[in-house]
Scaffold this motif. Structure first.
Motif, PDB file in Angstrom:
ATOM      1  N   LEU A  72      32.679  38.787  46.199  1.00  0.00           N
ATOM      2  CA  LEU A  72      31.253  39.162  45.289  1.00  0.00           C
ATOM      3  C   LEU A  72      30.600  38.183  45.490  1.00  0.00           C
ATOM      4  CD1 LEU A  72      31.389  42.535  42.843  1.00  0.00           C
ATOM      5  CD2 LEU A  72      30.981  42.891  45.690  1.00  0.00           C
ATOM      6  N   MET A  73      29.244  37.102  46.157  1.00  0.00           N
ATOM      7  CA  MET A  73      28.907  36.267  45.667  1.00  0.00           C
ATOM      8  C   MET A  73      27.370  36.217  45.189  1.00  0.00           C
ATOM      9  SD  MET A  73      26.595  33.355  46.671  1.00  0.00           S
ATOM     10  CE  MET A  73      26.258  34.710  48.335  1.00  0.00           C
ATOM     11  N   VAL A  74      27.886  34.464  43.841  1.00  0.00           N
ATOM     12  CA  VAL A  74      26.579  34.417  43.345  1.00  0.00           C
ATOM     13  C   VAL A  74      26.613  32.719  43.642  1.00  0.00           C
ATOM     14  CG1 VAL A  74      26.811  36.219  41.498  1.00  0.00           C
ATOM     15  CG2 VAL A  74      27.826  33.785  41.569  1.00  0.00           C
ATOM     16  N   ASP A  75      25.287  32.133  44.036  1.00  0.00           N
ATOM     17  CA  ASP A  75      25.114  31.077  43.742  1.00  0.00           C
ATOM     18  C   ASP A  75      24.852  30.268  42.250  1.00  0.00           C
ATOM     19  OD1 ASP A  75      25.097  31.041  46.406  1.00  0.00           O
ATOM     20  OD2 ASP A  75      22.837  31.640  46.461  1.00  0.00           O
ATOM     21  N   ALA A  76      25.618  29.080  42.470  1.00  0.00           N
ATOM     22  CA  ALA A  76      25.349  28.178  41.198  1.00  0.00           C
ATOM     23  C   ALA A  76      24.094  27.172  40.871  1.00  0.00           C
ATOM     24  CB  ALA A  76      26.505  26.679  41.776  1.00  0.00           C
ATOM     25  N   ASP A  77      22.757  27.593  41.540  1.00  0.00           N
ATOM     26  CA  ASP A  77      21.290  27.480  41.537  1.00  0.00           C
ATOM     27  C   ASP A  77      20.742  28.823  40.734  1.00  0.00           C
ATOM     28  OD1 ASP A  77      21.752  29.760  43.315  1.00  0.00           O
ATOM     29  OD2 ASP A  77      19.996  28.299  44.977  1.00  0.00           O
ATOM     30  N   GLY A  78      21.726  29.946  39.974  1.00  0.00           N
ATOM     31  CA  GLY A  78      21.195  30.867  39.032  1.00  0.00           C
ATOM     32  C   GLY A  78      20.103  31.759  40.278  1.00  0.00           C
ATOM     33  N   VAL A  79      19.863  31.353  41.629  1.00  0.00           N
ATOM     34  CA  VAL A  79      19.123  32.647  42.344  1.00  0.00           C
ATOM     35  C   VAL A  79      20.467  34.186  41.331  1.00  0.00           C
ATOM     36  CG1 VAL A  79      18.529  33.468  44.705  1.00  0.00           C
ATOM     37  CG2 VAL A  79      18.102  30.818  43.948  1.00  0.00           C
ATOM     38  N   SER A  80      21.203  34.058  42.161  1.00  0.00           N
ATOM     39  CA  SER A  80      21.613  35.666  41.372  1.00  0.00           C
ATOM     40  C   SER A  80      22.531  34.811  39.951  1.00  0.00           C
ATOM     41  CB  SER A  80      23.217  36.087  42.214  1.00  0.00           C
ATOM     42  OG  SER A  80      23.822  34.322  43.245  1.00  0.00           O
ATOM     43  N   ARG A  81      22.875  36.155  39.439  1.00  0.00           N
ATOM     44  CA  ARG A  81      23.129  36.099  37.917  1.00  0.00           C
ATOM     45  C   ARG A  81      24.231  37.226  37.599  1.00  0.00           C
ATOM     46  NH1 ARG A  81      19.686  38.332  33.900  1.00  0.00           N
ATOM     47  NH2 ARG A  81      20.225  40.194  34.492  1.00  0.00           N
ATOM     48  N   PHE A  82      25.698  36.371  37.488  1.00  0.00           N
ATOM     49  CA  PHE A  82      26.837  36.882  37.022  1.00  0.00           C
ATOM     50  C   PHE A  82      26.649  38.682  36.500  1.00  0.00           C
ATOM     51  CE2 PHE A  82      28.435  33.425  37.455  1.00  0.00           C
ATOM     52  CZ  PHE A  82      29.665  33.242  38.668  1.00  0.00           C
ATOM     53  N   GLU A  83      25.532  38.918  36.133  1.00  0.00           N
ATOM     54  CA  GLU A  83      25.486  40.435  35.261  1.00  0.00           C
ATOM     55  C   GLU A  83      24.927  41.139  35.778  1.00  0.00           C
ATOM     56  OE1 GLU A  83      24.222  37.193  33.902  1.00  0.00           O
ATOM     57  OE2 GLU A  83      24.373  37.270  31.948  1.00  0.00           O
ATOM     58  N   ASP A  84      24.652  40.607  37.210  1.00  0.00           N
ATOM     59  CA  ASP A  84      23.818  41.441  38.377  1.00  0.00           C
ATOM     60  C   ASP A  84      25.099  41.979  39.001  1.00  0.00           C
ATOM     61  OD1 ASP A  84      21.536  41.296  37.404  1.00  0.00           O
ATOM     62  OD2 ASP A  84      20.528  39.363  38.863  1.00  0.00           O
ATOM     63  N   LEU A  85      26.058  41.269  38.981  1.00  0.00           N
ATOM     64  CA  LEU A  85      27.508  42.000  39.806  1.00  0.00           C
ATOM     65  C   LEU A  85      28.116  42.804  39.320  1.00  0.00           C
ATOM     66  CD1 LEU A  85      29.475  38.328  40.286  1.00  0.00           C
ATOM     67  CD2 LEU A  85      27.908  39.308  41.745  1.00  0.00           C
ATOM     68  N   GLU A  86      27.823  43.532  38.327  1.00  0.00           N
ATOM     69  CA  GLU A  86      28.677  44.722  37.213  1.00  0.00           C
ATOM     70  C   GLU A  86      27.601  46.011  38.015  1.00  0.00           C
ATOM     71  OE1 GLU A  86      30.529  47.283  34.996  1.00  0.00           O
ATOM     72  OE2 GLU A  86      31.522  44.987  35.471  1.00  0.00           O
ATOM     73  N   LEU A  87      25.960  45.702  38.569  1.00  0.00           N
ATOM     74  CA  LEU A  87      25.020  47.165  39.023  1.00  0.00           C
ATOM     75  C   LEU A  87      26.368  46.844  40.371  1.00  0.00           C
ATOM     76  CD1 LEU A  87      21.915  45.318  37.815  1.00  0.00           C
ATOM     77  CD2 LEU A  87      22.773  47.813  36.631  1.00  0.00           C
ATOM     78  N   LEU A  88      26.653  46.143  41.175  1.00  0.00           N
ATOM     79  CA  LEU A  88      26.667  46.209  42.827  1.00  0.00           C
ATOM     80  C   LEU A  88      28.400  47.098  42.748  1.00  0.00           C
ATOM     81  CD1 LEU A  88      26.706  45.980  45.237  1.00  0.00           C
ATOM     82  CD2 LEU A  88      27.230  43.270  45.153  1.00  0.00           C
ATOM     83  N   TRP A  89      29.135  46.118  41.297  1.00  0.00           N
ATOM     84  CA  TRP A  89      29.977  47.032  41.255  1.00  0.00           C
ATOM     85  C   TRP A  89      30.334  48.139  41.268  1.00  0.00           C
ATOM     86  CZ3 TRP A  89      35.202  43.532  41.741  1.00  0.00           C
ATOM     87  CH2 TRP A  89      36.029  44.631  41.714  1.00  0.00           C
ATOM     88  N   GLU A  90      29.274  48.924  40.368  1.00  0.00           N
ATOM     89  CA  GLU A  90      29.285  50.366  38.935  1.00  0.00           C
ATOM     90  C   GLU A  90      28.737  50.703  40.906  1.00  0.00           C
ATOM     91  OE1 GLU A  90      26.563  50.386  36.823  1.00  0.00           O
ATOM     92  OE2 GLU A  90      27.508  49.745  34.920  1.00  0.00           O
ATOM     93  N   LYS A  91      27.898  50.945  41.818  1.00  0.00           N
ATOM     94  CA  LYS A  91      27.941  50.997  43.449  1.00  0.00           C
ATOM     95  C   LYS A  91      28.606  51.349  44.440  1.00  0.00           C
ATOM     96  CE  LYS A  91      23.525  52.127  42.027  1.00  0.00           C
ATOM     97  NZ  LYS A  91      23.090  53.600  42.256  1.00  0.00           N
TER      98      LYS A  91
END
Length: 100
Positions: A72-91
């Motif tokens: 799973l990937m997030v950008d350092a520029d803050g466009v995506s948030r680490f907290e949002d990864l949990e939703l993706l992980w659950e799916k």
């Protein structure tokens, strides 16, 4: 790092950080290495590219250096948030074996 170091994540997930410096001139690699030294119990890997390959090239390079079954990937520029990864992980858990 705070989100990933939370008790709920620590009990249910394994992870690593792959930080890709895409050939920047702003000492990003040095900062990333300093972060890794401050979090020795975390799995932080730093990849430094000699020249800027663009976002796509940096993401691809990071994925090629990553270990694990789920990437799973997030950008350092803050466009995506680490907290949002949990939703993706659950799916992903719904679609396949848990924690793989």
């Amino acid at each position: 790092l705070n989100h990933l170091n939370s008790a709920s994540i620590q009990q249910t997930r394994t992870y690593e950080h792959v930080i890709v410096d895409d050939g920047s001139k702003d000492d990003a690699s040095a900062l990333a290495l300093k972060l890794a030294q401050q979090h020795l119990n975390g799995d932080i890997r730093v990849v430094t590219l000699e020249k800027n390959l663009g976002k796509g090239g940096a993401v691809l390079h990071g994925m090629q250096h990553a270990r694990g079954n789920r990437l799973l990937m997030v950008d350092a520029d803050g466009v995506s948030r680490f907290e949002d990864l949990e939703l993706l992980w659950e799916k992903m858990d719904e679609l396949g074996p848990k924690n793989e």
